[in-house]
Design an enzyme around this catalytic site. Structure first.
Site, PDB file in Angstrom:
ATOM      1  N   GLY A  18      11.666  14.775 -29.753  1.00 40.46           N
ATOM      2  CA  GLY A  18      11.996  14.187 -31.048  1.00 40.46           C
ATOM      3  C   GLY A  18      11.049  14.572 -32.168  1.00 40.46           C
ATOM      4  O   GLY A  18      10.899  13.828 -33.136  1.00 40.46           O
ATOM      5  N   SER A  19      10.433  15.755 -32.076  1.00 41.59           N
ATOM      6  CA  SER A  19       9.542  16.147 -33.179  1.00 41.59           C
ATOM      7  C   SER A  19      10.341  16.419 -34.452  1.00 41.59           C
ATOM      8  O   SER A  19       9.850  16.167 -35.556  1.00 41.59           O
ATOM      9  CB  SER A  19       8.671  17.343 -32.796  1.00 41.59           C
ATOM     10  N   MET A  96      20.856  17.503 -26.204  1.00 45.23           N
ATOM     11  CA  MET A  96      21.175  18.536 -25.213  1.00 45.23           C
ATOM     12  C   MET A  96      22.520  18.323 -24.515  1.00 45.23           C
ATOM     13  O   MET A  96      22.691  18.720 -23.368  1.00 45.23           O
ATOM     14  CB  MET A  96      20.043  18.617 -24.171  1.00 45.23           C
ATOM     15  N   LEU A  99      29.172  18.670 -27.282  1.00 47.05           N
ATOM     16  CA  LEU A  99      30.084  17.644 -27.796  1.00 47.05           C
ATOM     17  C   LEU A  99      31.523  18.151 -27.766  1.00 47.05           C
ATOM     18  O   LEU A  99      31.781  19.351 -27.923  1.00 47.05           O
ATOM     19  CB  LEU A  99      29.671  17.276 -29.220  1.00 47.05           C
ATOM     20  N   HIS A 115      18.812  24.763 -34.612  1.00 49.88           N
ATOM     21  CA  HIS A 115      18.785  25.673 -33.471  1.00 49.88           C
ATOM     22  C   HIS A 115      17.603  26.626 -33.635  1.00 49.88           C
ATOM     23  O   HIS A 115      17.393  27.156 -34.733  1.00 49.88           O
ATOM     24  CB  HIS A 115      20.101  26.460 -33.427  1.00 49.88           C
ATOM     25  N   GLN A 179       8.460  25.622 -38.282  1.00 49.53           N
ATOM     26  CA  GLN A 179       9.388  25.875 -39.399  1.00 49.53           C
ATOM     27  C   GLN A 179      10.599  24.937 -39.337  1.00 49.53           C
ATOM     28  O   GLN A 179      11.146  24.559 -40.376  1.00 49.53           O
ATOM     29  CB  GLN A 179       9.842  27.339 -39.400  1.00 49.53           C
TER      30      GLN A 179
HETATM   31  C1  GRF Z   1      14.077  22.242 -31.059  1.00 51.05           C
HETATM   32  O1  GRF Z   1      13.560  23.532 -30.867  1.00 51.05           O
HETATM   33  C2  GRF Z   1      15.511  22.315 -31.504  1.00 51.05           C
HETATM   34  O2  GRF Z   1      15.770  23.385 -32.351  1.00 51.05           O
HETATM   35  C3  GRF Z   1      16.216  22.486 -30.204  1.00 51.05           C
HETATM   36  O3  GRF Z   1      15.550  21.645 -29.309  1.00 51.05           O
HETATM   37  C4  GRF Z   1      14.200  21.471 -29.750  1.00 51.05           C
HETATM   38  C5  GRF Z   1      13.997  20.004 -29.927  1.00 51.05           C
HETATM   39  O4  GRF Z   1      12.683  19.675 -30.215  1.00 51.05           O
HETATM   40  N1  GRF Z   1      17.622  22.233 -30.348  1.00 51.05           N
HETATM   41  P1  GRF Z   1      12.330  18.196 -30.648  1.00 51.05           P
HETATM   42  O5  GRF Z   1      12.949  17.252 -29.628  1.00 51.05           O
HETATM   43  O6  GRF Z   1      12.864  17.964 -32.030  1.00 51.05           O
HETATM   44  O7  GRF Z   1      10.831  18.137 -30.610  1.00 51.05           O
END
Ligand code: GRF
Length: 222
Positions: A18-19, A96, A99, A115, A179
């Protein structure tokens, strides 16, 4: 449409760390995003994103996909909750689960994803390793509207990073993630400001500043 007295109601769907959710929380808190996160929803009861939401007193819901007979039933429960919380924008942030077309069509035009590659190159999983193996000099991140086809859909914003000679999938992923944390709040800001519109596959950003001669060259050779 949101007004200054009614900030955009945003739901964020997470499966893991969830960053990106954190970047959106911070963007709302700083005023960059004229909106509020009204729900954080996860399919994974262990997702750290749920913990992040709780720390900020944001309502959370867990819909464990393992408890549902099929994708349609799972997506119907997601839809029910998103409607219950009156979400106006749904942000996938490391969510993940694939849908259903019904779900993506229901939220068409108000469903965003991030993505970690420069789409349409490298859709799917393990995309940092794919980029390294393909020998590309640049990769990056893409925020796009979600359509039924996975990792397709109109592109709102991209950030580009170099792929370095000694990169591993992890080092490249970390560079891209930094980024992601910049561009996802930007895309949500623009949506909340009502500045995004769609023409076919192209997204228009009203009052955009564009650098006509912007270019990156890597490696420089010097
Ligand atoms: C990110 O790299 C996002 O682009 C991908 O999964 C990762 C999720 O990272 N779909 P976080 O959970 O937001 O830290």
């Amino acid at each position: 449409m949101p007004t200054p007295s009614s900030p955009l109601r945003i739901a964020v769907l997470v499966s893991g760390s969830g960053s990106n959710l954190q970047a959106l929380i911070d963007g709302c808190a700083s005023g960059l995003i004229p909106g509020q996160i009204v729900l954080v929803l996860s399919n994974n009861p262990e997702a750290f994103g749920i913990e992040r939401a709780k720390r900020h007193q944001i309502p959370t819901e867990v819909v464990n996909h393992r408890l549902y007979a099929n994708r349609a039933a799972f997506d119907q429960e997601l839809t029910r909750l998103l409607e219950q919380y009156e979400a106006q924008l749904v942000c996938l942030a490391g969510f993940m689960r694939v849908l259903t077309a019904e779900f993506t069509q229901h939220f068409a035009g108000r469903l965003l994803n991030i993505h970690p590659a420069l789409l349409p190159a490298f859709p799917g999983l393990h995309v940092q390793q794919q980029a390294i193996d393909a020998g590309v000099r640049f990769s990056g991140a893409t925020v796009h509207f979600v359509v039924p086809e996975v990792d397709a859909g109109p592109i709102v914003v991209q950030a580009v990073v170099p792929v370095l000679a000694d990169d591993t999938a992890d080092s490249l992923a970390a560079r891209i993630l930094r980024q992601e944390h910049r561009i996802y709040p930007l895309a949500v800001r623009w949506f909340a400001q009502g500045r995004l519109s769609l023409t076919g596959k192209r997204v228009q950003l009203r009052d955009a500043q564009e650098e006509r001669e912007a270019a990156l060259i890597h490696p420089s050779g010097e």
